[in-house]
Design a protein around this motif. Sequence first.
Motif, PDB file in Angstrom:
ATOM      1  N   PRO A   1       1.743  -2.023  -7.200  1.00  0.00           N
ATOM      2  CA  PRO A   1       1.151  -2.389  -8.490  1.00  0.00           C
ATOM      3  C   PRO A   1       1.006  -1.222  -9.449  1.00  0.00           C
ATOM      4  CG  PRO A   1      -0.563  -2.226  -6.814  1.00  0.00           C
ATOM      5  CD  PRO A   1       0.740  -2.026  -6.102  1.00  0.00           C
ATOM      6  N   HIS A   2       1.354  -0.008  -9.022  1.00  0.00           N
ATOM      7  CA  HIS A   2       1.195   1.156  -9.886  1.00  0.00           C
ATOM      8  C   HIS A   2       2.446   2.025  -9.846  1.00  0.00           C
ATOM      9  CE1 HIS A   2       0.682   3.560  -6.243  1.00  0.00           C
ATOM     10  NE2 HIS A   2      -0.260   2.722  -5.842  1.00  0.00           N
ATOM     11  N   PRO A   3       2.663   2.899 -10.835  1.00  0.00           N
ATOM     12  CA  PRO A   3       3.814   3.794 -10.833  1.00  0.00           C
ATOM     13  C   PRO A   3       3.764   4.757  -9.646  1.00  0.00           C
ATOM     14  CG  PRO A   3       2.803   3.709 -13.001  1.00  0.00           C
ATOM     15  CD  PRO A   3       1.851   3.042 -12.065  1.00  0.00           C
TER      16      PRO A   3
ATOM     17  N   GLY B   1      10.330  -3.901 -11.289  1.00  0.00           N
ATOM     18  CA  GLY B   1       9.055  -3.806 -10.585  1.00  0.00           C
ATOM     19  C   GLY B   1       8.737  -2.360 -10.258  1.00  0.00           C
ATOM     20  N   ALA B   2       9.799  -1.541 -10.180  1.00  0.00           N
ATOM     21  CA  ALA B   2       9.603  -0.102  -9.969  1.00  0.00           C
ATOM     22  C   ALA B   2       9.604   0.644 -11.303  1.00  0.00           C
ATOM     23  CB  ALA B   2      10.687   0.450  -9.057  1.00  0.00           C
ATOM     24  N   ASP B   3       9.200  -0.014 -12.374  1.00  0.00           N
ATOM     25  CA  ASP B   3       9.162   0.625 -13.687  1.00  0.00           C
ATOM     26  C   ASP B   3       8.255   1.850 -13.662  1.00  0.00           C
ATOM     27  OD1 ASP B   3      10.766  -1.446 -14.524  1.00  0.00           O
ATOM     28  OD2 ASP B   3       9.128  -2.618 -15.360  1.00  0.00           O
ATOM     29  N   ARG B   4       8.667   2.828 -14.458  1.00  0.00           N
ATOM     30  CA  ARG B   4       7.951   4.114 -14.558  1.00  0.00           C
ATOM     31  C   ARG B   4       7.980   4.896 -13.252  1.00  0.00           C
ATOM     32  NH1 ARG B   4       2.212   2.733 -16.573  1.00  0.00           N
ATOM     33  NH2 ARG B   4       2.596   0.824 -15.377  1.00  0.00           N
ATOM     34  N   LEU B   5       9.051   4.687 -12.482  1.00  0.00           N
ATOM     35  CA  LEU B   5       9.253   5.436 -11.251  1.00  0.00           C
ATOM     36  C   LEU B   5       9.896   6.780 -11.558  1.00  0.00           C
ATOM     37  CD1 LEU B   5       9.452   5.467  -8.054  1.00  0.00           C
ATOM     38  CD2 LEU B   5      11.738   4.495  -8.362  1.00  0.00           C
ATOM     39  N   THR B   6       9.507   7.805 -10.800  1.00  0.00           N
ATOM     40  CA  THR B   6      10.142   9.116 -10.848  1.00  0.00           C
ATOM     41  C   THR B   6      10.680   9.448  -9.461  1.00  0.00           C
ATOM     42  OG1 THR B   6       8.677   9.941 -12.591  1.00  0.00           O
ATOM     43  CG2 THR B   6       9.804  11.581 -11.230  1.00  0.00           C
TER      44      THR B   6
ATOM     45  N   ARG C   1       0.853  -1.194   0.000  1.00  0.00           N
ATOM     46  CA  ARG C   1       0.000   0.000   0.000  1.00  0.00           C
ATOM     47  C   ARG C   1       0.884   1.236   0.000  1.00  0.00           C
ATOM     48  NH1 ARG C   1      -3.735  -2.221   5.001  1.00  0.00           N
ATOM     49  NH2 ARG C   1      -4.782  -3.909   3.858  1.00  0.00           N
ATOM     50  N   ILE C   2       0.996   1.868  -1.145  1.00  0.00           N
ATOM     51  CA  ILE C   2       1.775   3.089  -1.273  1.00  0.00           C
ATOM     52  C   ILE C   2       1.046   4.015  -2.228  1.00  0.00           C
ATOM     53  CG2 ILE C   2       3.217   2.029  -3.062  1.00  0.00           C
ATOM     54  CD1 ILE C   2       5.503   3.865  -2.169  1.00  0.00           C
ATOM     55  N   ALA C   3       1.004   5.282  -1.895  1.00  0.00           N
ATOM     56  CA  ALA C   3       0.324   6.257  -2.745  1.00  0.00           C
ATOM     57  C   ALA C   3       1.112   6.465  -4.035  1.00  0.00           C
ATOM     58  CB  ALA C   3       0.157   7.574  -1.996  1.00  0.00           C
ATOM     59  N   ARG C   4       0.465   7.066  -5.008  1.00  0.00           N
ATOM     60  CA  ARG C   4       1.145   7.348  -6.274  1.00  0.00           C
ATOM     61  C   ARG C   4       2.138   8.493  -6.141  1.00  0.00           C
ATOM     62  NH1 ARG C   4      -1.032   4.923 -10.798  1.00  0.00           N
ATOM     63  NH2 ARG C   4      -2.928   3.684 -10.400  1.00  0.00           N
TER      64      ARG C   4
ATOM     65  N   ASN D   1      12.261   2.703 -17.704  1.00  0.00           N
ATOM     66  CA  ASN D   1      11.458   3.934 -17.763  1.00  0.00           C
ATOM     67  C   ASN D   1      11.555   4.727 -16.459  1.00  0.00           C
ATOM     68  OD1 ASN D   1      10.117   3.617 -20.452  1.00  0.00           O
ATOM     69  ND2 ASN D   1       9.384   1.749 -19.456  1.00  0.00           N
ATOM     70  N   LEU D   2      12.771   4.853 -15.944  1.00  0.00           N
ATOM     71  CA  LEU D   2      13.020   5.613 -14.723  1.00  0.00           C
ATOM     72  C   LEU D   2      13.345   7.061 -15.062  1.00  0.00           C
ATOM     73  CD1 LEU D   2      13.709   5.753 -11.605  1.00  0.00           C
ATOM     74  CD2 LEU D   2      16.070   5.301 -12.320  1.00  0.00           C
ATOM     75  N   GLU D   3      12.839   7.975 -14.256  1.00  0.00           N
ATOM     76  CA  GLU D   3      13.208   9.381 -14.377  1.00  0.00           C
ATOM     77  C   GLU D   3      13.827   9.859 -13.072  1.00  0.00           C
ATOM     78  OE1 GLU D   3      11.355  13.854 -15.207  1.00  0.00           O
ATOM     79  OE2 GLU D   3      10.071  12.075 -15.400  1.00  0.00           O
ATOM     80  N   LEU D   4      15.064  10.371 -13.166  1.00  0.00           N
ATOM     81  CA  LEU D   4      15.744  11.016 -12.045  1.00  0.00           C
ATOM     82  C   LEU D   4      15.863  12.494 -12.374  1.00  0.00           C
ATOM     83  CD1 LEU D   4      18.632   8.426 -11.481  1.00  0.00           C
ATOM     84  CD2 LEU D   4      16.522   8.630 -10.160  1.00  0.00           C
ATOM     85  N   ARG D   5      15.479  13.360 -11.428  1.00  0.00           N
ATOM     86  CA  ARG D   5      15.400  14.781 -11.756  1.00  0.00           C
ATOM     87  C   ARG D   5      15.753  15.646 -10.554  1.00  0.00           C
ATOM     88  NH1 ARG D   5      10.057  15.299 -13.655  1.00  0.00           N
ATOM     89  NH2 ARG D   5       9.247  16.628 -11.996  1.00  0.00           N
TER      90      ARG D   5
END
Length: 500
Positions: free
Chosen positions: A392-394, A413-418, A363-366, A452-456
């Motif tokens: 289960p979600h980015p 599993g952490a795909d599309r993480l920012t 359970r983690i928020a987006r 699909n990771l973004e570091l900013r």
Amino acid sequence: MPRPSLVSPPRRRTRPKLLVAAAAIPIAVGVLTPLPAVAAPMSDLLRLMGAPNASSLDGPIWSATATGFASAPTAELPHGTTGGAGGDTVVARDAASLAAYAASEEPLIILVSGDIVVGDGDMITVGDDKTIAGAASGGAIVDGGLFVDNAENVVIRNLTFRDSYIPGDWDGKFDDNDNDGIRIDTSDHVWIDHNEFARVGDGQLDVRKDSTAITVSWNYFHDHNKTLGVGWTEQALTTITLHHNRFSNVHQRNASLDNVAYGHVYNNWLSGVSSYGINARGQASVLVESSVFEQARNPLIADGGRVHQRDNIFRDVWGTEPAESGPTFEASEFYAYTADPADEVVGLLTAHAGTTKTPRVERIARHVTVAQDGTGDFASIHAAVGAASRSPHPVEIVVEPGVYREVVSIWKGADRLTIRGATGNAGDVVVTYDKPDIDWANTPTVSVYAENLELRDLTIENSYDGSAGESVAYALRNSADRTELRNVVIIGDVDEGDPR
């Protein structure tokens, strides 16, 4: 190797010191109907914990009696480890009552109801003949731990140990940080079963100083640096069983087995290991079987010790080749067990490792924040990324200003993480570590395995001082596709590794 004596090691028989001040609470407070005596050691406890009725090939997943080396009978304990069975059942709802009950001289079954906040990472000392278990409604030890010190016959089950982490001290080296979840010193017949450990200050579980007849079963260890250490002795006396434990987003000591006489490790699942997995050290004699190692660096090593492995699954692992020293011992000579097939371990531990209240889907928020002043959802980037990798979600992780000295691995599993700095100024958020790439124990500051990771808007640094000798010191290792860096300052070496 000769079979070890299961007689308890020599110990001081003194009443344990209370590390948390106990209020003057009558011991009769919260007394429920006493449980039956040893003939049915812990069967009623399963109902009080709300344990489900489930089994695997190895037997009941929530066993009524101890398993592994903790089940070994002795003259003093003919039924093996029974904890407080036969004593009264009491309920603790605060740290003072828990400390008083845990230090009492008589056998007790102590139910922990709700979150007990200990404070400052302090530890409550546990005496002989105690069962401490989370109630069916849930029980947690928050910002503190339990210390089994020179004790015999202790059971700890169905508890969550969390949030004694000191922001900025990922290594657990600050002078005021000895914040373990559970520490066991010079004790025998201790069963640690179906607990969850997360974001602890130092070691999640330490088994030290010639403790024997220890079983660690069906626990869930996650989001931590030093997970499970065994040793702190020059002698090889410890007997320990580790079975059906889950390790996720961990760094080292998973477990570190130093100078154990007999270490039996079966049906464990290590997923997301950034330094090393199981390590047979010193004089250790270890048997590892029917376990799963995935996304794991140096999954199984022998640093002086001997390890025999069989029927394990290794997938997506790298570093040193899994160790094999030849036959060590057969655990079946000491107790009965049946290893579940390795290909069933992930399903079993996903469903059953941890407490009756452990979420089976993260359970983690987006959108979450990391801040070292306690105002965020997490105090470390490492913990936030671990939760995101199981979501289960980015997820977008926003990091408040500060210097974060920690190792961050962004698992598949952490795909599309920012991950981005909160201010937009890269200098305001610094992720740093200081180890060169010279042996199996050292890692980059940040490693990327998710796509699909973004570091900013942050700085990634390896601050290793190379004046003592030239060596590569990686700030960033990228082993994935489609990694985007925007306004990121890198101080140190960069490694474009092979995708894993």
